[in-house]
Design an enzyme around this catalytic site. Structure first.
Site, mmCIF file in Angstrom:
data_model
loop_
_atom_site.group_PDB
_atom_site.id
_atom_site.type_symbol
_atom_site.label_atom_id
_atom_site.label_comp_id
_atom_site.label_asym_id
_atom_site.label_seq_id
_atom_site.Cartn_x
_atom_site.Cartn_y
_atom_site.Cartn_z
ATOM 1 N N ASP A 134 -0.873 5.183 -4.918
ATOM 2 C CA ASP A 134 -2.173 4.553 -5.179
ATOM 3 C C ASP A 134 -2.339 4.366 -6.683
ATOM 4 O OD1 ASP A 134 -2.842 4.658 -2.507
ATOM 5 O OD2 ASP A 134 -4.243 6.327 -2.696
ATOM 6 N N ARG A 184 0.813 -3.279 -3.019
ATOM 7 C CA ARG A 184 -0.484 -3.460 -2.374
ATOM 8 C C ARG A 184 -1.400 -4.061 -3.446
ATOM 9 N NH1 ARG A 184 -3.156 2.004 -1.555
ATOM 10 N NH2 ARG A 184 -1.699 2.212 0.169
#
Ligand code: FDA
Length: 307
Positions: A134, A184
């Site tokens: 992340d 992402r």
């Protein structure tokens, strides 16, 4: 508009309050957090993942928690992550893993975080599980991408995140191009200054579209993580126009958000991955979701997430 900005700042401020964070750990997921968090332990999340898989949705699990205070704590987090990977494999779950480098010691020592990541990635490779790092706030972006690039030369099964609110993201995409990244693409969830991030939401949205197009046309498998219909429709149209097949990208959404849309997209033949957080460290995550869209939580509390 002004109220929205005040409420965003308020919840982002609360998300960094360590006293409330400590109290929240004692309480367990409350105030609607249980509707967007998969449980306190991974074992609690397993039946939920099975249910999501059964509905045609893929998953990425995130063991909540950002800040650790010692190398020992970071190593414990890394052990837990490896246990999660083994449990995913043992239960035949269709799930990837997402993690935050701060939870593995990024703010303590780079050797600690590298050692932890290598062990996690060895385990993940053995069990054929993909791991995505992340992206946290902009002060950690450079270090995160450096670590990503170093690890990606050794491990195929690694992804990371690019945030469209940062000015730097377009050139980051260029820099990453060579290492065949699994990315992402998101708008970005942290409070950032106008020095590093677009202050205007429409510019953030436009930049996300730009990054989606660029990464897909560069030929890289891309995860588009947004609940925004405008972004989803843009991606579908782009894929049609540019002849990009559905197996070259996926949509990602957070657990508990737009459940019906997730299922509809999966029915249309798109890959949809649900980001499912679990753990006792639910507080910061919950506050960031509040900051993005207080309505999310109001809906969650009422349990009426139909669309
Ligand atoms: P945004 O909040 O901009 O809303 C745009 C519009 O979408 C709204 O006006 C509304 O119409 C619609 N919408 C949004 N939410 C809705 C809902 N629940 N129900 C109905 N309509 C809704 N961030 C980060 O900094 N680092 C990271 O690593 C990640 N990782 C990540 C993974 C995944 C899977 C997701 C989905 C998101 C992230 N994010 C993230 C968070 C991301 O950066 C961003 O803050 C949120 O996704 C919010 O932006 P959206 O594009 O979803 O819509």
């Amino acid at each position: 508009m002004v109220l929205e900005a005040i409420s965003k700042n308020f919840f982002l401020f609360l998300s960094n309050n360590r006293l409330l964070d400590r109290l929240a750990k004692k309480w367990g997921p409350k105030f609607g957090a249980d509707k967007i968090v998969g449980g306190v332990t991974f074992e609690e999340a397993v039946p939920l993942i099975q249910q999501l898989n059964h509905q045609g949705l893929q998953v990425t699990v995130d063991h909540l928690g950002e800040f650790v205070n010692s190398a020992k704590e970071a190593r414990n987090r890394s052990q837990e992550c490896m246990n999660t990977i083994r449990t995913i494999s043992e239960n035949g779950l269709n799930s990837e893993v997402s993690l935050k480098l701060t939870s593995l010691g990024l703010d303590i020592n780079e050797d600690v975080v590298m050692e932890n990541m290598e062990q996690i990635l060895e385990t993940a490779e053995k069990h054929d599980v993909i791991v995505t790092i992340d992206m946290e706030d902009s002060s950690r972006c450079e270090r995160t991408l450096e670590i990503y690039k170093r690890l990606k030369t050794k491990y195929y099964n690694l992804g990371t995140v690019i945030q469209s609110y940062l000015y730097r993201s377009d050139s980051d995409l260029d820099e990453l191009n060579e290492c065949n990244p699994y990315l992402r693409l998101v708008k970005g969830a942290y409070k950032e200054s106008g020095k590093v991030a677009f202050p205007d939401k429409s510019m953030v949205d436009d930049n996300l579209k730009h990054l989606i197009k660029k990464n897909l046309l560069n030929g890289h498998y891309t995860a588009i993580a947004s609940h925004d219909d405008k972004i989803i429709d843009f991606t579908k149209k782009l894929a049609e126009e540019e002849n990009i097949s559905k197996d070259r990208f996926e949509f990602q959404m957070l657990y508990g958000m737009r459940n019906q849309t997730q299922l509809e997209l999966a029915k249309e033949g798109y890959t949809v991955r649900v980001y499912l957080p679990y753990g006792d460290d639910w507080y910061g995550y919950f506050m960031r979701r509040m900051a993005e869209r207080p309505a999310n939580i109001a809906f969650a509390i009422k349990g009426v997430f139909s669309k």
